[in-house]
Write a protein that holds these residues in place. Structure first.
Motif, PDB file in Angstrom:
ATOM      1  N   PRO A 147     -17.877  90.809  19.464  1.00 24.74           N
ATOM      2  CA  PRO A 147     -17.297  89.599  20.073  1.00 24.74           C
ATOM      3  C   PRO A 147     -17.529  89.494  21.572  1.00 24.74           C
ATOM      4  O   PRO A 147     -17.367  88.414  22.137  1.00 24.74           O
ATOM      5  N   ALA A 148     -17.925  90.570  22.215  1.00 23.11           N
ATOM      6  CA  ALA A 148     -18.151  90.508  23.658  1.00 23.11           C
ATOM      7  C   ALA A 148     -19.510  89.916  24.013  1.00 23.11           C
ATOM      8  O   ALA A 148     -19.746  89.577  25.176  1.00 23.11           O
ATOM      9  N   VAL A 149     -20.415  89.785  23.053  1.00 26.68           N
ATOM     10  CA  VAL A 149     -21.747  89.256  23.341  1.00 26.68           C
ATOM     11  C   VAL A 149     -21.681  87.736  23.365  1.00 26.68           C
ATOM     12  O   VAL A 149     -21.413  87.089  22.345  1.00 26.68           O
ATOM     13  N   ALA A 150     -21.957  87.155  24.541  1.00 22.60           N
ATOM     14  CA  ALA A 150     -21.851  85.700  24.718  1.00 22.60           C
ATOM     15  C   ALA A 150     -23.194  85.003  24.636  1.00 22.60           C
ATOM     16  O   ALA A 150     -23.247  83.787  24.427  1.00 22.60           O
ATOM     17  N   GLY A 151     -24.283  85.740  24.823  1.00 18.59           N
ATOM     18  CA  GLY A 151     -25.610  85.148  24.826  1.00 18.59           C
ATOM     19  C   GLY A 151     -26.636  86.244  25.026  1.00 18.59           C
ATOM     20  O   GLY A 151     -26.293  87.438  25.054  1.00 18.59           O
ATOM     21  N   TRP A 152     -27.895  85.842  25.164  1.00 22.21           N
ATOM     22  CA  TRP A 152     -28.983  86.800  25.321  1.00 22.21           C
ATOM     23  C   TRP A 152     -29.989  86.279  26.350  1.00 22.21           C
ATOM     24  O   TRP A 152     -30.232  85.074  26.423  1.00 22.21           O
ATOM     25  N   LEU A 153     -30.570  87.216  27.101  1.00 20.11           N
ATOM     26  CA  LEU A 153     -31.688  86.896  27.981  1.00 20.11           C
ATOM     27  C   LEU A 153     -32.847  87.825  27.652  1.00 20.11           C
ATOM     28  O   LEU A 153     -32.658  89.034  27.490  1.00 20.11           O
ATOM     29  N   LEU A 154     -34.038  87.254  27.554  1.00 16.37           N
ATOM     30  CA  LEU A 154     -35.193  88.054  27.171  1.00 16.37           C
ATOM     31  C   LEU A 154     -35.583  89.039  28.265  1.00 16.37           C
ATOM     32  O   LEU A 154     -35.968  90.174  27.972  1.00 16.37           O
ATOM     33  N   THR A 155     -35.538  88.603  29.527  1.00 14.55           N
ATOM     34  CA  THR A 155     -36.117  89.391  30.604  1.00 14.55           C
ATOM     35  C   THR A 155     -35.304  89.250  31.877  1.00 14.55           C
ATOM     36  O   THR A 155     -34.363  88.454  31.961  1.00 14.55           O
ATOM     37  N   ASN A 156     -35.747  89.981  32.885  1.00 10.92           N
ATOM     38  CA  ASN A 156     -35.287  89.740  34.249  1.00 10.92           C
ATOM     39  C   ASN A 156     -36.493  89.477  35.140  1.00 10.92           C
ATOM     40  O   ASN A 156     -37.282  90.382  35.406  1.00 10.92           O
ATOM     41  N   GLU A 157     -36.652  88.219  35.541  1.00  8.67           N
ATOM     42  CA  GLU A 157     -37.681  87.804  36.500  1.00  8.67           C
ATOM     43  C   GLU A 157     -39.064  88.297  36.080  1.00  8.67           C
ATOM     44  O   GLU A 157     -39.785  88.953  36.835  1.00  8.67           O
ATOM     45  N   MET A 158     -39.439  87.924  34.868  1.00  5.81           N
ATOM     46  CA  MET A 158     -40.687  88.389  34.285  1.00  5.81           C
ATOM     47  C   MET A 158     -41.931  88.016  35.098  1.00  5.81           C
ATOM     48  O   MET A 158     -42.905  88.777  35.100  1.00  5.81           O
ATOM     49  N   PRO A 159     -41.976  86.877  35.813  1.00  2.00           N
ATOM     50  CA  PRO A 159     -43.178  86.602  36.607  1.00  2.00           C
ATOM     51  C   PRO A 159     -43.462  87.670  37.659  1.00  2.00           C
ATOM     52  O   PRO A 159     -44.619  87.870  38.040  1.00  2.00           O
ATOM     53  N   ILE A 160     -42.426  88.374  38.139  1.00  2.37           N
ATOM     54  CA  ILE A 160     -42.637  89.452  39.096  1.00  2.37           C
ATOM     55  C   ILE A 160     -43.124  90.709  38.380  1.00  2.37           C
ATOM     56  O   ILE A 160     -43.961  91.455  38.906  1.00  2.37           O
ATOM     57  N   TYR A 161     -42.633  90.936  37.177  1.00  4.32           N
ATOM     58  CA  TYR A 161     -42.952  92.160  36.440  1.00  4.32           C
ATOM     59  C   TYR A 161     -44.250  92.029  35.644  1.00  4.32           C
ATOM     60  O   TYR A 161     -45.187  92.812  35.804  1.00  4.32           O
ATOM     61  N   GLY A 162     -44.329  91.027  34.811  1.00  2.00           N
ATOM     62  CA  GLY A 162     -45.503  90.854  33.958  1.00  2.00           C
ATOM     63  C   GLY A 162     -46.604  90.040  34.597  1.00  2.00           C
ATOM     64  O   GLY A 162     -47.719  89.989  34.074  1.00  2.00           O
ATOM     65  N   GLY A 163     -46.296  89.395  35.715  1.00  2.00           N
ATOM     66  CA  GLY A 163     -47.277  88.561  36.378  1.00  2.00           C
ATOM     67  C   GLY A 163     -47.326  87.165  35.788  1.00  2.00           C
ATOM     68  O   GLY A 163     -46.567  86.815  34.876  1.00  2.00           O
ATOM     69  N   GLU A 164     -48.219  86.372  36.318  1.00  2.00           N
ATOM     70  CA  GLU A 164     -48.384  85.001  35.856  1.00  2.00           C
ATOM     71  C   GLU A 164     -49.395  84.961  34.714  1.00  2.00           C
ATOM     72  O   GLU A 164     -50.215  85.873  34.553  1.00  2.00           O
ATOM     73  N   ALA A 165     -49.318  83.899  33.931  1.00  2.00           N
ATOM     74  CA  ALA A 165     -50.223  83.746  32.787  1.00  2.00           C
ATOM     75  C   ALA A 165     -50.293  82.275  32.428  1.00  2.00           C
ATOM     76  O   ALA A 165     -49.420  81.485  32.822  1.00  2.00           O
ATOM     77  N   PRO A 166     -51.317  81.862  31.674  1.00  2.00           N
ATOM     78  CA  PRO A 166     -51.377  80.462  31.228  1.00  2.00           C
ATOM     79  C   PRO A 166     -50.153  80.091  30.396  1.00  2.00           C
ATOM     80  O   PRO A 166     -49.601  80.923  29.668  1.00  2.00           O
ATOM     81  N   ARG A 167     -49.729  78.845  30.524  1.00  2.00           N
ATOM     82  CA  ARG A 167     -48.530  78.399  29.816  1.00  2.00           C
ATOM     83  C   ARG A 167     -48.567  78.664  28.313  1.00  2.00           C
ATOM     84  O   ARG A 167     -47.565  79.133  27.754  1.00  2.00           O
ATOM     85  N   PRO A 168     -49.673  78.378  27.599  1.00  2.00           N
ATOM     86  CA  PRO A 168     -49.661  78.641  26.145  1.00  2.00           C
ATOM     87  C   PRO A 168     -49.405  80.109  25.811  1.00  2.00           C
ATOM     88  O   PRO A 168     -48.748  80.408  24.814  1.00  2.00           O
ATOM     89  N   ILE A 169     -49.910  81.023  26.638  1.00  2.00           N
ATOM     90  CA  ILE A 169     -49.679  82.453  26.400  1.00  2.00           C
ATOM     91  C   ILE A 169     -48.204  82.788  26.610  1.00  2.00           C
ATOM     92  O   ILE A 169     -47.572  83.476  25.793  1.00  2.00           O
ATOM     93  N   VAL A 170     -47.641  82.318  27.721  1.00  2.00           N
ATOM     94  CA  VAL A 170     -46.218  82.570  27.997  1.00  2.00           C
ATOM     95  C   VAL A 170     -45.349  81.952  26.916  1.00  2.00           C
ATOM     96  O   VAL A 170     -44.390  82.582  26.426  1.00  2.00           O
ATOM     97  N   ASP A 171     -45.655  80.725  26.514  1.00  2.00           N
ATOM     98  CA  ASP A 171     -44.858  80.060  25.480  1.00  2.00           C
ATOM     99  C   ASP A 171     -44.876  80.852  24.178  1.00  2.00           C
ATOM    100  O   ASP A 171     -43.839  81.033  23.523  1.00  2.00           O
ATOM    101  N   ALA A 172     -46.067  81.322  23.783  1.00  2.00           N
ATOM    102  CA  ALA A 172     -46.177  82.069  22.528  1.00  2.00           C
ATOM    103  C   ALA A 172     -45.402  83.376  22.606  1.00  2.00           C
ATOM    104  O   ALA A 172     -44.665  83.743  21.672  1.00  2.00           O
TER     105      ALA A 172
END
Length: 642
Positions: A142-167
């Protein structure tokens, strides 16, 4: 017209998140290996005692996922206790999976071995497995209110084309759902994509909105102007609403190494109240505590200012930002935020589609120009006490209809069909204002406009390929005819700025338009052309661009022109104040009650008596026609209409 401010919903019930990003002071990112249940509960209790209801938490990836196919059972047990502690205190949390980037350093699982985070099929599969397994472990808590995939992924994983990021992102959202997570989910990227910055990093707010439940700006911008700094996050919140999702201010804050206690308090105060007025409905401060005892631990050892972003100190005692959040929590409860909306408005700032559309040969500095001039227009509207919507031109043309005043600040680009539509809007009764600007770009210096003479009643008088420089240090505009609240003889002053492309004006010759103001050299500066019930107003100087390019400039005279435009357009305003440094906007409750939020930009205390169509009262019901606002202070009052 309505200004959306959607509230997050969980199990079809509205939820307002007010909390802090959380690392225990026992270890920061290493807290799960140095877990202390007693200290953790003390830390949470301080937050709860000050009105905070939730945290954002982090599965530190190197510790939780030690090999491609295993999870660390001790870390999982500690996280389970962490969730239990939230339930005991009456709080919730939003776990973040891929961490990843944190506080000035990137942290890989030991087995990454340089693999690409977005497009290496095996590695993405391991991420999806990790997300699915963690979700399955904790989704029912009951304490879980939501989920986040990452923390500031553009800094960690870098930039990428939108279709790649979307997928990649959609696969990880699917993993949350496959693990049984029904709670709201978002990406955690910071909302730094093209729609809010003009830079396409691959993380499009609009694209990601197709399969996520909220958008979460992270705001730590540096500025050169105090008012711009105070409204920076608000304008980002306006731009981040492009996908129609609830806007949660997922990260914001400051290190007390950079600012005084008073400055820290005023920054928090300004940010939370102005973003509330900008449509945000959730706030998660960065972060819960200071880390003085971790000075020898990375990242604090090499980024020492990262030790002091806390809203509590190293002992857990509240710092000024936490006291500001407590006050904000009380006001949110008093106005019943889940049942409050921003009031409809009659004025709009138009964001050209060139900001985010993939038009050929659009330059990034032209996109950045759209962001900064729109922001300066947003400030000037606040100074003129004009509640505004921030609306976007549709791709390939088209502007939302229904507003009485349209502001197109220092605009270089707009689609051809939109220029034609603006004449139709004016004929229908709207006041259409545009100021011209080349911007800093030297590409095709000239008005990318259509229908200019029909709309404004002028012909351009430029030489091809040459930008007409503003040689005066201050551009002055003198009215030669009455213009709403600006009588003939009034002079407005605009300090010039920009490079050889931006520090320019548009020379014109009036044909069917009327010159109502001239510059210091007698040239047309403001031209008005009547169109049936409405009109179009042209400013030949890029006044919003000039202000955006200068430090410590606000308030400047653009607000006076905007106030006259609002009078000309008969824009409805609940509140007027004879002071551009005190802002006001209104929220309306579902039961009809109206709440006015006053926000001062004065560095000293000030007393104001607003002009309202009714009576102002405190939230406890006492008459409050006069307000005393502390330095950079805020007040919330109920407006009882006559």
């Amino acid at each position: 017209m309505d200004r959306p401010s959607p509230v997050l919903r969980v199990d079809d019930a509205p939820v307002v998140w007010l909390g802090a990003n959380f690392w225990s002071r026992t270890g920061g990112p290493l807290m799960w290996k140095r877990y202390d249940p007693a200290i953790l509960r003390d830390e949470l209790r301080v937050l709860a005692d000050h009105g905070l209801t939730m945290t954002r938490s982090f599965f530190y990836w190197p510790d939780f996922h030690p090999t491609p196919d295993t999870l660390d059972e001790q870390c999982l047990a500690n996280f389970a206790d962490f969730l239990d502690a939230h339930t005991e205190i009456g709080m919730t949390t939003v776990p973040t999976f891929l961490v990843g980037h944190m506080s000035g350093e990137n942290w890989d699982p030991s087995w990454r071995e340089g693999r690409d985070l977005y497009s290496d099929v095996w590695f993405v599969g391991r991420q999806a497995w990790y997300v699915r397994e963690l979700t399955a472990r904790f989704a029912a808590h009951p304490a879980v209110a939501g989920w986040l995939l990452t923390n500031e992924m553009p800094i960690y994983g870098g930039e990428a084309p939108r279709p790649i990021v979307d997928a990649w992102a959609s696969l990880l959202v699917d993993a949350v759902r496959a693990g049984g997570g029904t709670q709201p989910v978002s990406v955690g990227d910071g909302a730094w994509g093209i729609e809010t910055t003009g830079h396409d990093n691959g993380f499009s707010v609009r694209d990601l909105a197709r399969f996520t439940d909220f958008v979460g700006p992270h705001v730590y911008r540096m500025e050169t102007d105090q008012t711009r700094q105070h409204l920076k996050a608000a304008y980002i919140a306006e731009l981040a609403g492009v996908g129609g999702l609830p806007v949660i201010m997922e990260e914001f804050g400051l290190t007390s190494d950079f600012v005084s206690d008073e400055g820290a308090a005023s920054y928090y105060r300004q940010l939370v109240y102005t973003t509330l007025l900008a449509g945000a409905t959730g706030w998660i401060a960065w972060n819960n505590t200071d880390y003085d005892d971790l000075a020898d631990q990375r990242p604090y050892s090499h980024h020492p200012f990262e030790m002091h972003f806390g809203i509590t100190d190293r002992t857990g005692a509240p710092k000024p930002p936490l006291r500001e959040l407590a006050r904000f929590a009380a006001d949110l409860a008093a106005i019943d935020l889940p049942n409050v909306q921003r009031t409809p408005v009659d004025a709009a700032i138009v964001v050209p589609s060139h900001l985010e559309a993939d038009y050929p040969f659009t330059q990034e500095d032209e996109r950045a120009h759209i962001v900064v001039t729109g922001e300066q227009s947003y400030l000037a509207a606040h100074e003129a006490h004009i509640p505004v919507a921030v609306v976007r031109e549709r791709e390939d043309g088209g502007i939302p209809a229904g507003y009485g005043l349209y502001l197109l600040p220092s605009v270089k680009q707009l689609c051809a069909t939109s220029w034609l539509q603006l004449e139709e809007l004016a004929r229908g009764g709207a006041t259409v204002y545009a100021s011209f600007s080349h911007g800093d770009s030297g590409v095709q210096r000239g008005p990318w406009w259509a229908n200019t003479e029909a709309l404004f009643g002028v012909r351009t008088a430029s030489s091809y390929g040459l930008a007409e420089p503003v040689t005066d240090e201050v551009a002055t505009v003198r009215f030669v005819a009455d213009f709403a609240g600006l009588p003939a003889g009034t002079t407005l002053s605009f300090p010039a700025a920009g490079n050889e492309n931006g520090r320019t004006f548009l020379p014109v010759r009036a044909t069917s338009g009327s010159v109502v103001a001239v510059d210091a050299h007698g040239r047309p500066a403001i031209v008005v052309k009547e169109h049936g019930a409405g009109r179009a107003v042209l400013c030949t100087y890029p006044i919003e661009f000039f202000a955006s390019a200068r430090a410590r400039v606000n308030p400047e005279d653009t607000w006076r022109l905007y106030a006259a435009l609002a009078d000309l357009a008969d824009v409805e305003r609940d509140v007027r104040i004879d002071d551009p440094r005190v802002f006001a906007d209104t929220l309306v409750h579902g039961d009809g009650r109206r709440f006015v939020v006053f926000v001062s930009q004065h560095a000293t205390a000030v007393t104001v008596r607003p002009h309202v169509a009714g009576e102002l009262r405190t939230l406890t019901g006492e008459p409050a026609g006069e307000l005393r606002l502390d330095p950079y202070g805020v007040a919330v009052r109920e407006l009882v209409l006559e």
